[in-house]
Design a protein around this motif. Sequence first.
Motif, PDB file in Angstrom:
ATOM      1  N   TYR A   8       0.868  -1.187   0.000  1.00  0.00           N
ATOM      2  CA  TYR A   8       0.000   0.000   0.000  1.00  0.00           C
ATOM      3  C   TYR A   8       0.897   1.226   0.000  1.00  0.00           C
ATOM      4  CZ  TYR A   8      -4.017  -2.932   1.230  1.00  0.00           C
ATOM      5  OH  TYR A   8      -5.020  -3.863   1.222  1.00  0.00           O
ATOM      6  N   THR A   9       0.648   2.158  -0.933  1.00  0.00           N
ATOM      7  CA  THR A   9       1.546   3.292  -1.117  1.00  0.00           C
ATOM      8  C   THR A   9       0.805   4.615  -1.323  1.00  0.00           C
ATOM      9  OG1 THR A   9       1.604   3.077  -3.535  1.00  0.00           O
ATOM     10  CG2 THR A   9       3.233   1.795  -2.281  1.00  0.00           C
ATOM     11  N   TRP A  10       1.581   5.693  -1.204  1.00  0.00           N
ATOM     12  CA  TRP A  10       1.223   7.025  -1.677  1.00  0.00           C
ATOM     13  C   TRP A  10       2.236   7.364  -2.758  1.00  0.00           C
ATOM     14  CZ3 TRP A  10      -1.937  11.247   0.335  1.00  0.00           C
ATOM     15  CH2 TRP A  10      -2.871  10.828   1.269  1.00  0.00           C
ATOM     16  N   ILE A  35      -3.071   4.485  -2.513  1.00  0.00           N
ATOM     17  CA  ILE A  35      -4.226   4.940  -1.735  1.00  0.00           C
ATOM     18  C   ILE A  35      -4.238   6.455  -1.525  1.00  0.00           C
ATOM     19  CG2 ILE A  35      -4.494   2.698  -0.621  1.00  0.00           C
ATOM     20  CD1 ILE A  35      -3.254   3.964   1.917  1.00  0.00           C
ATOM     21  N   ASP A  36      -3.579   7.205  -2.388  1.00  0.00           N
ATOM     22  CA  ASP A  36      -3.544   8.671  -2.281  1.00  0.00           C
ATOM     23  C   ASP A  36      -4.934   9.244  -2.024  1.00  0.00           C
ATOM     24  OD1 ASP A  36      -0.909   8.336  -3.032  1.00  0.00           O
ATOM     25  OD2 ASP A  36      -1.001   9.668  -4.758  1.00  0.00           O
ATOM     26  N   LYS A  52      -2.347  -0.035  11.715  1.00  0.00           N
ATOM     27  CA  LYS A  52      -1.332   0.901  11.219  1.00  0.00           C
ATOM     28  C   LYS A  52      -1.863   1.631   9.998  1.00  0.00           C
ATOM     29  CE  LYS A  52       2.553  -1.463  13.167  1.00  0.00           C
ATOM     30  NZ  LYS A  52       3.851  -2.058  12.982  1.00  0.00           N
ATOM     31  N   ARG A  53      -1.684   2.964  10.016  1.00  0.00           N
ATOM     32  CA  ARG A  53      -2.205   3.796   8.938  1.00  0.00           C
ATOM     33  C   ARG A  53      -1.108   4.483   8.132  1.00  0.00           C
ATOM     34  NH1 ARG A  53      -7.325   4.900   8.629  1.00  0.00           N
ATOM     35  NH2 ARG A  53      -7.041   7.075   8.004  1.00  0.00           N
ATOM     36  N   SER A  54       0.151   4.272   8.523  1.00  0.00           N
ATOM     37  CA  SER A  54       1.256   4.874   7.774  1.00  0.00           C
ATOM     38  C   SER A  54       1.539   4.041   6.524  1.00  0.00           C
ATOM     39  CB  SER A  54       2.509   4.957   8.646  1.00  0.00           C
ATOM     40  OG  SER A  54       2.895   3.660   9.063  1.00  0.00           O
ATOM     41  N   VAL A  55       2.151   4.663   5.551  1.00  0.00           N
ATOM     42  CA  VAL A  55       2.528   3.958   4.317  1.00  0.00           C
ATOM     43  C   VAL A  55       4.043   3.965   4.190  1.00  0.00           C
ATOM     44  CG1 VAL A  55       0.398   4.292   3.026  1.00  0.00           C
ATOM     45  CG2 VAL A  55       2.129   6.073   2.962  1.00  0.00           C
ATOM     46  N   PRO A  56       4.594   2.957   3.551  1.00  0.00           N
ATOM     47  CA  PRO A  56       3.912   1.808   2.991  1.00  0.00           C
ATOM     48  C   PRO A  56       3.565   0.769   4.061  1.00  0.00           C
ATOM     49  CG  PRO A  56       6.259   1.521   2.704  1.00  0.00           C
ATOM     50  CD  PRO A  56       6.054   2.877   3.342  1.00  0.00           C
ATOM     51  N   CYS A  68       8.491   0.071   5.329  1.00  0.00           N
ATOM     52  CA  CYS A  68       9.776   0.086   4.634  1.00  0.00           C
ATOM     53  C   CYS A  68      10.918  -0.325   5.560  1.00  0.00           C
ATOM     54  CB  CYS A  68      10.013   1.484   4.065  1.00  0.00           C
ATOM     55  SG  CYS A  68      11.571   1.666   3.172  1.00  0.00           S
ATOM     56  N   ASP A  69      10.997   0.292   6.729  1.00  0.00           N
ATOM     57  CA  ASP A  69      12.086  -0.031   7.661  1.00  0.00           C
ATOM     58  C   ASP A  69      12.054  -1.494   8.078  1.00  0.00           C
ATOM     59  OD1 ASP A  69      12.971   2.576   7.520  1.00  0.00           O
ATOM     60  OD2 ASP A  69      12.049   3.178   9.415  1.00  0.00           O
TER      61      ASP A  69
END
Length: 89
Positions: A8-10, A35-36, A52-56, A68-69
Amino acid sequence: MTAKVEIYTWTTCPFCIRAKNLLLNKGIDFLEYNIDGDEVARNKMAQRANGKRSVPQIFINDDHIGGCDDMYALERQSKLDALLTGNKV
């Protein structure tokens, strides 16, 4: 067997770009959900990602591995390739 990878990305998210680049450099096909500005899609992602609502947010074979991390940590621990080939770590 290759794993099913979903991310899932912006569009402009530097962490999303970095995560996708790691997968691309490994030659891994993945399904991207951009999901922009789409709160319905973000809520669906959050349900799958334990709130969790942060991307990715990244899933391998429907298992949530995190962001990512988290994916880069798996790479440093030499565990990512096993997941990407469909093996459990």
